[in-house]
Design an enzyme around this catalytic site. Structure first.
Site, PDB file in Angstrom:
ATOM      1  N   ASP A 165       0.822  -1.281   0.068  1.00 55.27           N
ATOM      2  CA  ASP A 165      -0.066  -0.034  -0.094  1.00 55.27           C
ATOM      3  C   ASP A 165       0.876   1.259   0.056  1.00 55.27           C
ATOM      4  O   ASP A 165       2.092   1.273   0.502  1.00 55.27           O
ATOM      5  CB  ASP A 165      -0.816   0.166   1.426  1.00 55.27           C
ATOM      6  N   LYS A 201      -4.024   3.346  -2.144  1.00 54.88           N
ATOM      7  CA  LYS A 201      -4.511   4.272  -2.292  1.00 54.88           C
ATOM      8  C   LYS A 201      -3.901   5.375  -1.293  1.00 54.88           C
ATOM      9  O   LYS A 201      -3.415   5.093  -0.392  1.00 54.88           O
ATOM     10  CB  LYS A 201      -5.929   4.330  -2.062  1.00 54.88           C
ATOM     11  N   MET A 253      -8.474   9.262   9.736  1.00 53.51           N
ATOM     12  CA  MET A 253      -8.749   9.855   8.316  1.00 53.51           C
ATOM     13  C   MET A 253      -9.869  10.937   8.384  1.00 53.51           C
ATOM     14  O   MET A 253     -10.650  11.306   7.718  1.00 53.51           O
ATOM     15  CB  MET A 253      -9.437   8.849   7.414  1.00 53.51           C
TER      16      MET A 253
END
Lengths: 255, 255
Positions: free
Chosen positions: B40, B62, B174
């Site tokens: 990742d 991502k 996040m």
């Protein structure tokens, strides 16, 4: 001989759920370097593979509320070794910062001028999810996960109603002695009886056993032989559980 | 040449928050053994120290919602290597089971007959508490901790009101792009403006930075230069924070 003026150092080392290869590389290095280990009762004896020859190892700590050595005495012991100039590993299961009294022990040592460093560990709730073949969170089911303790001797009950409403996966530590009360509180909070539930005993360790069922049948985990130390999970993420009997309920022992 | 009949195996490996010594011993062994790494974007390049010579390493994944490789394509790539008989490490930051899509990737691979095993990792929320010198839970303050994501592209907002009422420490992943909205939602839920708050950028990794303040001043973390990837913490456990400026607010960079 004069005592050293400079105190040693204490590492609060989380060694994870039990399997010796679930410690971090940093923890393994600290464990090999420390001259003194003060080890909690629930830590697996296998962890000794990380000790260097000649390490002074003392088993301290509490099991299921029964104090073999009091919290006060543990802190005094740790301080004594540190003030004698030793590098001390205060060895704790899981993560010292998650139900590990890491903050209390750190504050005590800092107040006495002893440098302290925490090494995070894998918590048994993480290992429980791994054992069940589920995630703690899943985009399709929830926004997060709550790790709570049902232990009440110090500070009452969690707000089960708010936790039920939060929509997070619930991971409940130290709850086996209050299993029926937890079930009843979550049902009273409006959780559906069919909500998926699981219990993992000795998660991430030898003798690991998993039980899966529903909130309504949660009490049966006790009849099936599961007992402390165990982690209780409640939530829709359990629909992914990979146990042979996951569709209904069942106990699966792992080698 | 015939393709092998037996698929390889995929490990979903959590490598923790960034520092290479915060991987578990099990993860290090799997990383050294795997022939293929699919990594990742948020994983530290330093992690490459755990690769054996000749390992095929591909960076996928991502960053902040921008897809360099789509989730579908990542799963197809993983499957392709596994069906070619390779031992594949699907390398993820933190713990694959906590906001890591571990369940989705496992289910996909299992459905194609590929054996999958998850290796837990230290999550950035755990490292954030360590950086701040606090615990995630403290007997004096709370019954637990909730790890939630404020990311809304897939599935709306968490129930901030229930989370506020739960009395658990909040660890929000996040959330930097929605910092003001999170603050407002928690205030609207009845949390006091003076509730302690902190932000840790690059927790447990190079470039780690901590900001501490209150719920009311949370927006100032952005002015102070903190940005994704970062973890937001809210709760009384922060009263133990060991930063020089912890009493008020401030940014501290660690080497």
């Amino acid at each position: 001989m004069h005592p050293p003026l400079k105190p040693g150092k204490v590492w609060l080392v989380g060694v994870g759920p039990g399997s010796p290869d679930l410690v971090t590389v940093r923890a393994a290095r600290v464990l090999a370097r420390a001259q003194v280990w003060l080890v909690d009762d629930l830590v697996s004896p296998q962890m000794a593979c990380h000790a260097s020859p000649g390490t002074h190892v003392e088993w301290v700590g509490k099991r299921g509320g029964r104090c073999s050595v009091s919290q006060d005495r543990i802190q005094q012991l740790t301080l004594m070794h540190a003030l004698a100039g030793k590098e001390v590993a205060r060895v704790k299961g899981g993560d010292p910062l998650l139900f590990g009294r890491g903050a209390e022990e750190s504050a005590f040592l800092r107040a006495h001028g002893v440098p302290v460093e925490v090494v995070n560990g894998i918590s048994s709730g993480q290992a429980a999810a791994q054992a069940l073949g589920v995630a703690l969170t899943h985009r399709a089911h929830c926004h997060g996960v709550s790790f709570v303790t049902a232990h009440t001797s110090d500070h009452g009950s969690p707000d089960w109603s708010a936790l039920a409403r939060s929509g997070t996966t619930l991971v409940i530590y130290m709850g086996m002695s209050r299993l029926a009360a937890i079930r009843d509180a979550l049902l009273a909070a409006g959780m559906l009886p069919g909500t998926l539930a699981a219990v993992v005993m000795h998660a991430g360790s030898d003798g690991q056993q998993c039980w899966t069922g529903t909130l309504a049948t949660l009490g049966e985990a006790l009849d099936a032989g599961l007992a402390s130390p165990a982690v209780i999970m409640v939530g829709a993420v359990l629909s992914d559980a990979q146990l042979p009997a996951a569709a209904g309920k069942g106990v699966v022992a792992f080698a």
